[in-house]
Write a protein that holds these residues in place. Structure first.
Motif, PDB file in Angstrom:
ATOM      1  N   ILE A  14      42.296  19.335  -2.415  1.00 53.18           N
ATOM      2  CA  ILE A  14      42.434  18.006  -1.724  1.00 53.18           C
ATOM      3  C   ILE A  14      42.008  18.154  -0.159  1.00 53.18           C
ATOM      4  N   GLN A  15      42.584  19.209   0.440  1.00 54.81           N
ATOM      5  CA  GLN A  15      42.512  19.656   1.803  1.00 54.81           C
ATOM      6  C   GLN A  15      40.962  19.914   2.005  1.00 54.81           C
ATOM      7  N   TRP A  16      40.516  20.518   1.196  1.00 54.57           N
ATOM      8  CA  TRP A  16      39.007  20.915   1.329  1.00 54.57           C
ATOM      9  C   TRP A  16      38.140  19.814   1.195  1.00 54.57           C
ATOM     10  N   ALA A  17      38.432  18.814   0.386  1.00 53.73           N
ATOM     11  CA  ALA A  17      37.515  17.836   0.246  1.00 53.73           C
ATOM     12  C   ALA A  17      37.516  17.071   1.165  1.00 53.73           C
ATOM     13  N   THR A  18      38.866  16.704   1.759  1.00 55.84           N
ATOM     14  CA  THR A  18      39.042  15.696   2.819  1.00 55.84           C
ATOM     15  C   THR A  18      38.414  16.355   4.105  1.00 55.84           C
ATOM     16  N   LYS A  19      38.562  17.711   4.261  1.00 57.64           N
ATOM     17  CA  LYS A  19      37.779  18.042   5.471  1.00 57.64           C
ATOM     18  C   LYS A  19      36.267  18.027   5.575  1.00 57.64           C
ATOM     19  N   TYR A  20      35.766  18.261   4.184  1.00 57.66           N
ATOM     20  CA  TYR A  20      34.201  17.984   3.996  1.00 57.66           C
ATOM     21  C   TYR A  20      33.760  16.817   4.271  1.00 57.66           C
ATOM     22  N   LEU A  21      34.407  15.542   3.737  1.00 57.14           N
ATOM     23  CA  LEU A  21      34.230  14.297   4.196  1.00 57.14           C
ATOM     24  C   LEU A  21      34.494  13.861   5.676  1.00 57.14           C
ATOM     25  N   THR A  25      28.761  13.120   6.973  1.00 58.33           N
ATOM     26  CA  THR A  25      28.579  11.561   7.217  1.00 58.33           C
ATOM     27  C   THR A  25      27.382  11.341   6.377  1.00 58.33           C
ATOM     28  N   GLU A  26      26.419  12.136   6.398  1.00 56.39           N
ATOM     29  CA  GLU A  26      25.145  11.736   6.047  1.00 56.39           C
ATOM     30  C   GLU A  26      25.121  12.092   4.087  1.00 56.39           C
ATOM     31  N   PRO A  27      24.751  11.240   3.483  1.00 56.57           N
ATOM     32  CA  PRO A  27      24.586  11.855   2.002  1.00 56.57           C
ATOM     33  C   PRO A  27      23.382  12.434   1.733  1.00 56.57           C
ATOM     34  N   ARG A  28      23.394  13.404   1.116  1.00 56.46           N
ATOM     35  CA  ARG A  28      22.321  14.025   0.605  1.00 56.46           C
ATOM     36  C   ARG A  28      22.295  14.426  -0.987  1.00 56.46           C
ATOM     37  N   GLU A  29      21.040  14.595  -1.485  1.00 53.07           N
ATOM     38  CA  GLU A  29      21.046  15.073  -2.813  1.00 53.07           C
ATOM     39  C   GLU A  29      21.316  16.671  -2.996  1.00 53.07           C
ATOM     40  N   VAL A  30      22.264  16.554  -4.120  1.00 52.38           N
ATOM     41  CA  VAL A  30      22.470  18.235  -4.406  1.00 52.38           C
ATOM     42  C   VAL A  30      22.579  18.584  -5.981  1.00 52.38           C
ATOM     43  N   CYS A  38      23.150  15.415  -8.185  1.00 51.63           N
ATOM     44  CA  CYS A  38      24.231  14.506  -7.508  1.00 51.63           C
ATOM     45  C   CYS A  38      23.207  13.899  -6.512  1.00 51.63           C
ATOM     46  N   ASN A  39      22.966  12.646  -6.595  1.00 51.96           N
ATOM     47  CA  ASN A  39      22.230  11.685  -5.458  1.00 51.96           C
ATOM     48  C   ASN A  39      23.167  11.740  -4.213  1.00 51.96           C
ATOM     49  N   SER A  40      24.245  11.737  -3.999  1.00 56.46           N
ATOM     50  CA  SER A  40      25.059  11.609  -2.865  1.00 56.46           C
ATOM     51  C   SER A  40      26.328  12.544  -2.920  1.00 56.46           C
ATOM     52  N   ASP A  41      26.139  13.596  -2.155  1.00 56.47           N
ATOM     53  CA  ASP A  41      27.497  14.436  -2.158  1.00 56.47           C
ATOM     54  C   ASP A  41      28.814  13.776  -1.656  1.00 56.47           C
ATOM     55  N   ILE A  42      28.438  12.942  -0.656  1.00 55.45           N
ATOM     56  CA  ILE A  42      29.695  12.214  -0.127  1.00 55.45           C
ATOM     57  C   ILE A  42      30.273  11.320  -1.292  1.00 55.45           C
ATOM     58  N   ASP A  43      29.514  10.556  -2.090  1.00 55.52           N
ATOM     59  CA  ASP A  43      30.207   9.434  -3.192  1.00 55.52           C
ATOM     60  C   ASP A  43      30.753  10.578  -4.215  1.00 55.52           C
TER      61      ASP A  43
END
Length: 79
Positions: A14-21, A25-30, A38-43
């Motif tokens: 949870i801490q890592w994901a929160t920090k990552y977000l 801020t710019e979504p990217r395909e991964v 994954c079309n959007s790493d943020i989503d």
């Protein structure tokens, strides 16, 4: 003992994901797993973070696994 370790791992995820977000801020395909695009790493991260926080049982474990796999992918491929 096993539940305590699992909860600690969930908290770390949870801490890592929160920090990552916060940092990204710019979504990217991964493509972090074979056959998984994954079309959007943020989503994806937001969805799995919400499931990790609010779900129980298998859904919670699956979200944790996806966050863990994504973190491992990033550490191996983007450093």
């Amino acid at each position: 003992m096993a539940d305590n370790a699992k909860n600690e791992n969930y908290e770390k995820a949870i801490q890592w994901a929160t920090k990552y977000l916060e940092e990204h801020t710019e979504p990217r395909e991964v493509r972090f797993k074979q056959g998984v695009i994954c079309n959007s790493d943020i989503d994806m991260t937001k969805t799995n973070l919400n499931r990790l926080v609010h779900a129980k049982g298998r859904a919670q474990q699956a979200s944790y696994n996806k966050i863990r796999d994504f973190k491992i992918y990033l550490s191996q491929n983007l450093t």
